[in-house]
Write an enzyme that holds these catalytic residues in place. Structure first.
Site, PDB file in Angstrom:
ATOM      1  CE1 TYR A 144      48.474  37.816  41.127  1.00 10.27           C
ATOM      2  CE2 TYR A 144      46.489  38.534  39.981  1.00 10.27           C
ATOM      3  CZ  TYR A 144      47.248  38.468  41.134  1.00 10.27           C
ATOM      4  OH  TYR A 144      46.787  39.044  42.292  1.00 10.27           O
ATOM      5  CG  ASP A 238      42.607  32.227  36.363  1.00  7.47           C
ATOM      6  OD1 ASP A 238      41.562  32.882  36.124  1.00  7.47           O
ATOM      7  OD2 ASP A 238      43.483  32.607  37.150  1.00  7.47           O
ATOM      8  CE  LYS A 266      41.136  41.054  36.345  1.00  2.00           C
ATOM      9  NZ  LYS A 266      42.184  40.069  36.411  1.00  2.00           N
TER      10      LYS A 266
END
Ligand SMILES: *Cc1c(COP(=O)(O)O)cnc(C)c1O
Length: 430
Positions: A144, A238, A266
């Site tokens: 994702y 990522d 995050k």
């Protein structure tokens, strides 16, 4: 355990919010029942609006690595709040956080801050295309990368949870330059690279947390780095989830590779909306105002968010909890496997540093297809039994659980007790 206030708020929320949530996985769709509404959190614990207390293994899906409201972070935020909320001009926090981030990732000379992981990936892909002049991107099924059009194919947890292959509203043209490969299968990458001479980049989660935790084999990741370098194709890691979580230098530090472009999010915002992308000078000089690739943001580098990020990373470096994370995750793995054995439940546990999760399946899980063989009904039973016994987990079989450095021995005891009971519940339903 009662959930009356959560139920009330859920019903109220349905009127003016979509599904009463602002991000789909929070709706608890794949585990059934109503979503919980949270009142507050401190350290390793989170408390819902009915006053139920849980050990928090969601941690806002990763950012709260120090636990909630760490003293040093809270102090830094309070101090920053007194100076103003947003300026539309540069401030010193941006320079400080940029140095911390670039020092942590050897392949990064410069970084640009944005406001989410999705934005980091959108920008990184634009940058790869600007730098190479090519359009095609290879991504792996189950990974994702946020909700940009071109990345919403075979995109892991959120979509897998809802059992949809992609998203409505994404035109074919938007995904025609996205090539899908299989995680841990280097041949599937080689095939695309042989058939396409116009690939700008390969993007991956160097350790995936969005199909549950799935690690790359050493051979796969090393070979991927080697062939992309040989072909002049950029490798985008990522690390929105793994950056500063797997190690201070992210999964790249653990795996011994260096990306061409790294995406972060995050943990670097410590709970505030921060994303980032960074690379070597020769790549970053494409970005405006140095180069012709445009990318901007009204709230990018927000002073409060920078203060939270600086304080979080500084404290993280001081605590250096990475060995402790490994030890706790190992204990959790044993607890899960022992309980599964005792109650005769098929279970596989995958973990990497402070990310861990069980799959309710017999066979090992090394890609998205294998992850999808898990029994999601068993997971749903397990999930609610864990809630009833005071452990807050992500409400999906395909999400990683996260550890914080605030976890105590007592939390682990509570975890062990809950797992035994929850596994018993799963066994009863067999
Ligand atoms: C969470 C995540 C994103 C998206 O970040 P948002 O801040 O939710 O937009 C992108 N990539 C990975 C690997 C993620 O885990």
């Amino acid at each position: 355990m009662k959930f009356k206030q959560s139920e009330k708020l859920y019903k109220r929320g349905l009127t003016n919010l979509v599904g009463a949530v602002n991000s789909p996985v929070r709706a608890f769709a794949s585990v059934g029942g109503n979503p919980l509404f949270i009142d507050k959190a401190k350290g390793s614990q989170i408390k819902d609006v009915d006053g139920n207390k849980y050990v928090d293994l969601v941690l806002s899906y990763g950012p709260m690595i120090l636990g909630h409201r760490n003293k040093r972070v809270e102090k830094a935020i309070s101090k920053a709040l007194k100076k103003g909320y947003s300026f539309g001009a540069s401030s010193v926090g941006e320079i400080k956080l940029a140095k911390i981030v670039c020092d942590a990732f050897p392949g990064m000379d410069k970084v640009r801050f944005v406001s989410s992981g999705t934005e980091a990936v959108i920008s990184a892909i634009r940058l790869a295309r600007a730098h190479t002049g090519f359009s095609k991107i290879i991504k792996f099924s189950g990974c994702y990368h946020g909700h940009m059009d071109a990345m919403l194919v075979a995109a892991g947890s959120g979509l897998a949870t809802l059992s949809i292959p992609g998203s409505a509203g994404v035109p074919d043209e938007a995904v025609k330059n996205t090539l899908i490969a299989e995680y841990n299968n280097i041949e599937s990458v080689k095939k695309h690279l042989e058939e396409n001479s116009d690939v700008a980049a390969v993007i991956l989660e160097p350790v995936s947390g969005n199909m549950g935790v799935v690690k790359p084999s050493d051979a796969f990741i090393k070979e991927l780095r080697k062939i992309t370098k040989e072909k002049g194709v950029l490798l985008i890691c990522d690390e929105v989830m793994t950056g500063f979580r797997s190690k201070f230098g992210g999964a790249q530090e653990v795996l011994g590779i260096e990306a061409d472009i790294t995406c972060l999010g995050k943990v670097i915002g410590g709970g505030f909306p921060v994303g980032a992308y960074g690379a070597r000078n020769e790549i970053m000089q494409n970005v405006s105002p140095l180069g012709a690739m445009y990318q901007a943001g009204t709230l990018s580098g927000n002073p409060i968010a920078m203060a939270a990020g600086i304080a979080t990373l500084t404290e993280l470096k001081r605590q250096n909890p990475y060995d402790q994370f490994n030890a706790i995750a190992e204990k959790m793995e044993n607890i899960l496997l022992n309980a599964a054995k005792k109650h005769n439940v098929d279970l596989v546990v995958n973990r990497f540093g402070s990310m861990i999760n069980p799959f309710f399946t017999k066979e090992s899980v090394s890609n998205f297809e294998e992850a999808q063989k898990s029994d999601t009904e068993k997971f749903a039973k397990f999930f609610w039994a864990m809630i009833e016994n005071g452990i807050f987990l992500p409400p999906s079989q395909f999400e990683a659980w996260f550890l914080s450095s605030a976890l105590s021995d007592k939390d682990l005891e509570r975890f062990e007790n809950a797992v035994d009971k929850a596994m018993g519940k799963v066994a009863l339903s067999l």
